[in-house]
Scaffold this motif. Sequence first.
Motif, short mmCIF file in Angstrom:
data_model
loop_
_atom_site.label_atom_id
_atom_site.label_comp_id
_atom_site.label_asym_id
_atom_site.label_seq_id
_atom_site.Cartn_x
_atom_site.Cartn_y
_atom_site.Cartn_z
N LEU A 59 24.40 1.84 -5.66
CA LEU A 59 23.62 1.88 -6.94
C LEU A 59 22.13 2.03 -6.79
O LEU A 59 21.71 1.22 -6.07
N ARG A 60 21.40 2.59 -7.63
CA ARG A 60 20.03 2.58 -7.91
C ARG A 60 19.46 1.87 -9.00
O ARG A 60 20.43 1.99 -10.05
N VAL A 61 19.00 0.68 -8.88
CA VAL A 61 18.54 -0.12 -9.89
C VAL A 61 17.32 -0.25 -10.14
O VAL A 61 16.42 -0.41 -9.42
N ASP A 62 16.64 0.33 -11.48
CA ASP A 62 15.37 0.31 -11.75
C ASP A 62 14.93 -0.85 -12.57
O ASP A 62 15.61 -1.04 -13.35
N THR A 63 13.76 -1.33 -12.08
CA THR A 63 13.20 -2.85 -12.93
C THR A 63 11.90 -2.40 -13.21
O THR A 63 11.18 -1.32 -12.68
N ASP A 64 11.13 -3.22 -13.94
CA ASP A 64 9.56 -3.08 -14.22
C ASP A 64 8.89 -3.56 -12.93
O ASP A 64 7.89 -3.21 -12.91
N ASP A 65 9.59 -4.16 -12.05
CA ASP A 65 8.78 -4.81 -10.99
C ASP A 65 9.01 -3.61 -9.67
O ASP A 65 8.75 -3.93 -8.73
N GLY A 66 10.09 -2.72 -9.95
CA GLY A 66 10.13 -1.88 -8.59
C GLY A 66 11.76 -1.41 -8.80
O GLY A 66 12.53 -1.71 -9.54
N LYS A 96 15.10 7.80 2.75
CA LYS A 96 15.47 9.02 1.74
C LYS A 96 15.33 8.82 0.14
O LYS A 96 14.37 9.77 -0.29
N TYR A 97 15.12 7.64 -0.35
CA TYR A 97 14.89 7.31 -1.55
C TYR A 97 13.50 6.46 -1.84
O TYR A 97 13.01 6.45 -3.03
N HIS A 98 12.89 6.13 -0.70
CA HIS A 98 11.57 5.24 -0.98
C HIS A 98 11.95 4.14 -1.99
O HIS A 98 10.87 3.75 -2.91
N CYS A 99 13.16 3.65 -1.86
CA CYS A 99 13.53 2.46 -2.55
C CYS A 99 13.89 1.15 -1.99
O CYS A 99 14.33 1.57 -0.64
N GLU A 100 13.75 -0.08 -2.47
CA GLU A 100 14.19 -1.24 -1.43
C GLU A 100 15.48 -1.25 -1.37
O GLU A 100 16.31 -1.44 -2.43
#
Length: 320
Positions: A59-66, A96-100
């Motif tokens: 799951l990708r979870v987007d927040t205001d902090d990242g 691949k996604y540059h997400c934490e």
Amino acid sequence: MVSSSHEAMHRIFQKDTALLVRSLQRLLHVPFPEPVDIMTLDVDLTEIEPVERRCDTLLRVDTDDGNYLFVIESQGKKDESKRGSWPYYLSYLYEKYHCEPVLIVVTQSAATARWAAKPIQFGLPGWSSLTVRPLVLGPDNVPVITDRQEAERDVPLAVFSAITHGRGAGSAAILEALAAALKTIDREAAGMFAQLTRSGLVDPRAKEIWEELMTATKYFFDHPFAVKEREDGRAEGREEGRAEGREEGREEGREEGREEGRAEERAETILNILSWRGIDVPPAVRARVTACPDLEQLKAWSERAVHAADAAELFKGDGA
């Protein structure tokens, strides 16, 4: 293009393989043990053949902090191979996604939960180059939801609670609360949750209780998740029928046998439900239930067994 300074910075350690160990010991004050042997290995990390690697849910979870990636792994038992695959997942996904990436392990086993919660560490003692610390959801921290109103407030959590804790004597109360909560939500969603619960229950006794609770709920059996299972069952039945022959007399005998078998199975389920709930079953009650050939009557008794305060309430309103 790789610069010459880049090449020089690492090739020096190929020329003097012990230099890196000395640097760790003297410059970084890392108490690395004296090496017995040092070998230079092939630096090509390309995999010759594609290797399929899949996490269970991503799951990708987007927040205001990242932005975050939730890597969800369902773990039934200890598996030491995860020591390698879980860090691989996280590193690959970050690249691949540059997400934490955040690793979350879900389990029905308290022992597996304790095992999964232990950090995975690579590197030197006291100085890890890579540390993976899974977040674990299991019997010790997933709530036991037996209250109908609590289940209605968060039906997905109630489903998760049932799957996590749905075994033993307490399963009937958990499943009863969930069954009531499903009646308060959208029919399509209820059908999906009902089938997920059925698939997630590992205790055969709890699964029987759930199927009895869902017997009167048509959406459970009409939902697409359930259709394939029924179709597979019908195909097996047709194959068995062809193998057994189609003579009318034999078919009638088989049907009678199947009917008797269904009655015996349902009677056993009724008695098991009472037993799992801690309700004493007198010999007279046991005899009446096991002697009943009427599937509709047995169905009514099985529904009452989930709520009855004592065994005699099974027959309430039935007459002598």
